[in-house]
Design a protein around this motif. Structure first.
Motif, PDB file in Angstrom:
ATOM      1  N   GLN A 190       0.834  -1.207   0.000  1.00 58.75           N
ATOM      2  CA  GLN A 190       0.000   0.000   0.000  1.00 58.75           C
ATOM      3  C   GLN A 190       0.870   1.259   0.000  1.00 58.75           C
ATOM      4  O   GLN A 190       0.514   2.264  -0.644  1.00 58.75           O
ATOM      5  CB  GLN A 190      -0.938  -0.021   1.208  1.00 58.75           C
ATOM      6  CG  GLN A 190      -2.003  -1.116   1.088  1.00 58.75           C
ATOM      7  CD  GLN A 190      -2.926  -1.145   2.284  1.00 58.75           C
ATOM      8  OE1 GLN A 190      -3.809  -0.291   2.419  1.00 58.75           O
ATOM      9  NE2 GLN A 190      -2.728  -2.129   3.148  1.00 58.75           N
ATOM     10  N   LYS A 211      -0.470   0.617  -4.054  1.00 60.46           N
ATOM     11  CA  LYS A 211      -1.556  -0.324  -4.336  1.00 60.46           C
ATOM     12  C   LYS A 211      -2.708  -0.101  -3.368  1.00 60.46           C
ATOM     13  O   LYS A 211      -2.515   0.276  -2.204  1.00 60.46           O
ATOM     14  CB  LYS A 211      -1.048  -1.767  -4.256  1.00 60.46           C
ATOM     15  CG  LYS A 211      -0.135  -2.149  -5.425  1.00 60.46           C
ATOM     16  CD  LYS A 211       0.252  -3.612  -5.390  1.00 60.46           C
ATOM     17  CE  LYS A 211       0.896  -4.045  -6.702  1.00 60.46           C
ATOM     18  NZ  LYS A 211       2.059  -3.245  -7.080  1.00 60.46           N
ATOM     19  N   SER A 212      -3.907  -0.360  -3.838  1.00 61.00           N
ATOM     20  CA  SER A 212      -5.081  -0.247  -2.979  1.00 61.00           C
ATOM     21  C   SER A 212      -5.105  -1.410  -1.996  1.00 61.00           C
ATOM     22  O   SER A 212      -4.463  -2.448  -2.229  1.00 61.00           O
ATOM     23  CB  SER A 212      -6.357  -0.277  -3.824  1.00 61.00           C
ATOM     24  OG  SER A 212      -6.530  -1.567  -4.400  1.00 61.00           O
ATOM     25  N   PRO A 213      -5.848  -1.282  -0.884  1.00 62.74           N
ATOM     26  CA  PRO A 213      -5.967  -2.413   0.042  1.00 62.74           C
ATOM     27  C   PRO A 213      -6.499  -3.671  -0.653  1.00 62.74           C
ATOM     28  O   PRO A 213      -6.061  -4.782  -0.343  1.00 62.74           O
ATOM     29  CB  PRO A 213      -6.953  -1.899   1.095  1.00 62.74           C
ATOM     30  CG  PRO A 213      -6.792  -0.418   1.070  1.00 62.74           C
ATOM     31  CD  PRO A 213      -6.519  -0.074  -0.369  1.00 62.74           C
ATOM     32  N   GLU A 214      -7.416  -3.492  -1.595  1.00 65.43           N
ATOM     33  CA  GLU A 214      -7.983  -4.641  -2.304  1.00 65.43           C
ATOM     34  C   GLU A 214      -6.934  -5.327  -3.173  1.00 65.43           C
ATOM     35  O   GLU A 214      -6.835  -6.563  -3.218  1.00 65.43           O
ATOM     36  CB  GLU A 214      -9.166  -4.194  -3.172  1.00 65.43           C
ATOM     37  CG  GLU A 214     -10.373  -3.685  -2.400  1.00 65.43           C
ATOM     38  CD  GLU A 214     -10.191  -2.270  -1.865  1.00 65.43           C
ATOM     39  OE1 GLU A 214     -10.965  -1.882  -0.953  1.00 65.43           O
ATOM     40  OE2 GLU A 214      -9.272  -1.549  -2.350  1.00 65.43           O
TER      41      GLU A 214
END
Length: 570
Positions: A401, A405-408
């Motif tokens: 993150q 990057k997104s948490p997903e």
């Protein structure tokens, strides 16, 4: 190669790897224990296992699930007592089985007494047990080396104003193997267990113990540029291992396997050639990086099937020519389940599990079965980050993150890559928690356990479990499994891995379709003429009911895999 080279009993053996925390809990505290393993020895004996590899059960704060050792000569109370350990050895030997234990000596926990003494004062004799460095000129880290778990490999000690090296977690301080006292202490510790009756050792990341003493910055010219080129297969590593052999392995006639991180074929030949007097065999991980784009573990890509076949073939041929010996594996406690990674863990789960087993067990080397592999356990279905326990995964969730990057997206990477994929509890039956514990398991149990468990597999004669049992028995019955010369036979086929093992007039032929399609596969004439038969040979083992005779052209159903034993002209 002489016949005597194959006389060592462990070349015809199969090893079963036990991750004790997740194997069987007898106390209800949610964590597996030594008595749980002892309770299941009859199961392992019936499977045909010769050697049980038990992962660390030493005193440890468990930041890295026991690979952070705080006392090498005491059993962690979470796993039981020394009396439980002694009973385990006795019961294994009573069944004609051997015990291989994990030895972690690249580093210790920072809670180990050695490190407590080391950090207490620069004048303490234990200071030199670890790797301490002044800050770089102008301040900051001594070098740009990176931890394999993410972040810098140096930790700062405020009291002394120096840094200590940690190639893994920040609580795992690297030992200074340049210090002869460290080497003597390690040998003394291994002798302690050898005298107890331990039959062998699996040596954790053992090829990292010798570092370039200049500790230079990595210029990035050799990917991944994290410093590993200065400590992997380092300058004195073979010297150190030969000393272990002289003092411990040789006198006790132990079976040993070295875990080799980012190693080379040339080094592994040296590590495992009997004439070198180092290890019995080695693990290498090149074939488990074929889905790492540019060598980067924490990015996703479909695996490169041709690279997988090429690497297996290169190591089979190279180790055989150089007199080395492979440890064969698709699965272990640090890898996602191969079933989910390389094949189909859903529609063709049973065919896929048998395919992986057949493909691997036909190769030259000593096969390793990781707990749950023999019943076709897949990666679990992860719902959220709160379900993970692995320190490497939790660190990377944060780092990914931080990298944008997104948490997903970060979670989706962990779902594929996390070491927790292989660490979920062993699935014994369809009772609550899969029969692993009467309490709350330390890590979630995969929700598919009512359909995937040992009890169900034992009841079905054509199960994955019985397929493994037959493969293990075949290795003991036929010398070609040990001595046969490897030759790849598929000419780069996009879906098939095919090879032979030939010797003394026998040929073992293995053909596996690594796809969900029905395909045709034809042996090239130059290969087919080496096999002298009438085309009537039925497989000695296969994963479909309509197993074909060995003919030059084969029709293969999705994930079909067969092994024939025939005669050879070579």
């Amino acid at each position: 190669m002489t016949q005597s080279r194959y006389s060592e009993w462990w070349r015809r053996s199969t090893v079963y790897q036990v991750y004790p925390k997740s194997f069987k809990d007898t106390t209800g505290n949610g964590t597996g224990d030594i008595r749980g393993l002892t309770e299941k020895l009859d199961y392992l004996q019936e499977l045909g296992i010769d050697i049980v590899w038990l992962q660390p059960v030493y005193v440890s704060p468990q930041y890295d699930n026991g690979y952070d050792v705080a006392d090498y000569k005491e059993i962690n109370p979470d796993f039981g007592t020394m009396e439980d350990f002694d009973e385990l050895i006795q019961e294994l030997h009573r069944r004609g089985m051997k015990l291989m234990t994990d030895i972690v000596v690249n580093h210790t926990s920072t809670e180990h007494e050695w490190f407590k003494q080391s950090v207490s004062s620069k004048d303490n004799p234990y200071r030199d047990y670890y790797i301490w460095k002044d800050p770089a000129p102008g301040g900051g880290l001594p070098s740009n080396w990176q931890s394999k778990f993410g972040g810098p490999a140096w930790q700062f000690d405020e009291a002394s104003g120096q840094y200590y090296l940690t190639l893994f977690d920040k609580t795992q301080a690297d030992l200074n193997w340049e210090n002869a006292e460290v080497r003597r202490a390690v040998n003394d510790m291994m002798l302690f267990w050898a005298r107890k009756g331990v039959d062998g050792f699996r040596m954790d990341v053992i090829n990292l113990i010798s570092k370039d003493q200049q500790f230079p910055n990595d210029d990035g010219s050799v990917p991944p540029g994290d410093g590993r080129k200065f400590y992997t297969d380092g300058p004195r590593v073979h010297e150190y291992i030969k000393d272990m052999y002289k003092e411990v392995f040789g006198p006790f006639e132990m079976v040993t396997v070295g875990e080799m991180s980012s190693t080379t074929l040339a080094h592994c030949i040296r590590y495992s050639n009997p004439e070198e007097r180092e290890f019995s065999m080695t693990f290498n991980f090149h074939h488990l990086k074929v889905d790492y784009p540019g060598g980067r573990k924490w990015e996703l890509m479909p695996y490169d099937f041709e690279a997988l076949k090429r690497l297996f073939s290169e190591w089979q041929t190279g180790m055989q020519q150089g007199g080395g010996w492979n440890a064969l594996f698709f699965n272990n406690h640090d890898q996602p389940r191969a079933l989910s990674r390389f094949t189909d863990d859903d529609v063709y789960r049973e065919e896929s599990a048998k395919l992986l087993a057949t493909t691997l067990h036909g190769l030259q080397g000593t096969p390793y079965v990781y707990q749950g592999e023999e019943i076709g356990m897949p990666n679990p279905k992860w719902k959220g980050i709160e379900e993970f326990r692995d320190i490497e995964s939790l660190n990377m969730y944060r780092i990914l993150q931080e990298q944008g990057k997104s948490p997903e997206a970060a979670l989706s990477i962990l779902q594929e890559r996390s070491r927790d994929n292989s660490r979920t509890p062993m699935q014994w039956d369809d009772s609550p928690n899969a029969g692993f514990t009467s309490g709350t398991p330390w890590l979630k149990v995969d929700e598919r356990y009512p359909d995937i468990n040992v009890k169900k597999e034992l009841e079905r004669p054509d199960s994955i479990l019985h397929h493994y049992r037959k493969l293990i028995a075949l290795r003991k019955e036929h010398a070609v499994f040990t001595r046969g010369v490897f030759r790849r036979m598929d000419e780069g086929h996009p879906e098939v891995f095919a090879y032979t093992r030939t010797g003394e007039g026998e040929a073992l032929v293995v053909v596996s379709n690594f796809s969900s399609k029905e395909i045709s596969f034809r042996f090239e004439d130059k290969y087919w003429t080496d096999l002298s038969h009438a085309g009537t040979d039925k497989p000695i083992i296969g994963n479909t009911a309509d197993a074909p005779a060995l003919t030059q052209e084969l029709k293969l159903s999705p994930y079909a895999s067969y092994m024939w034993l025939t005669t050879s002209n070579t």
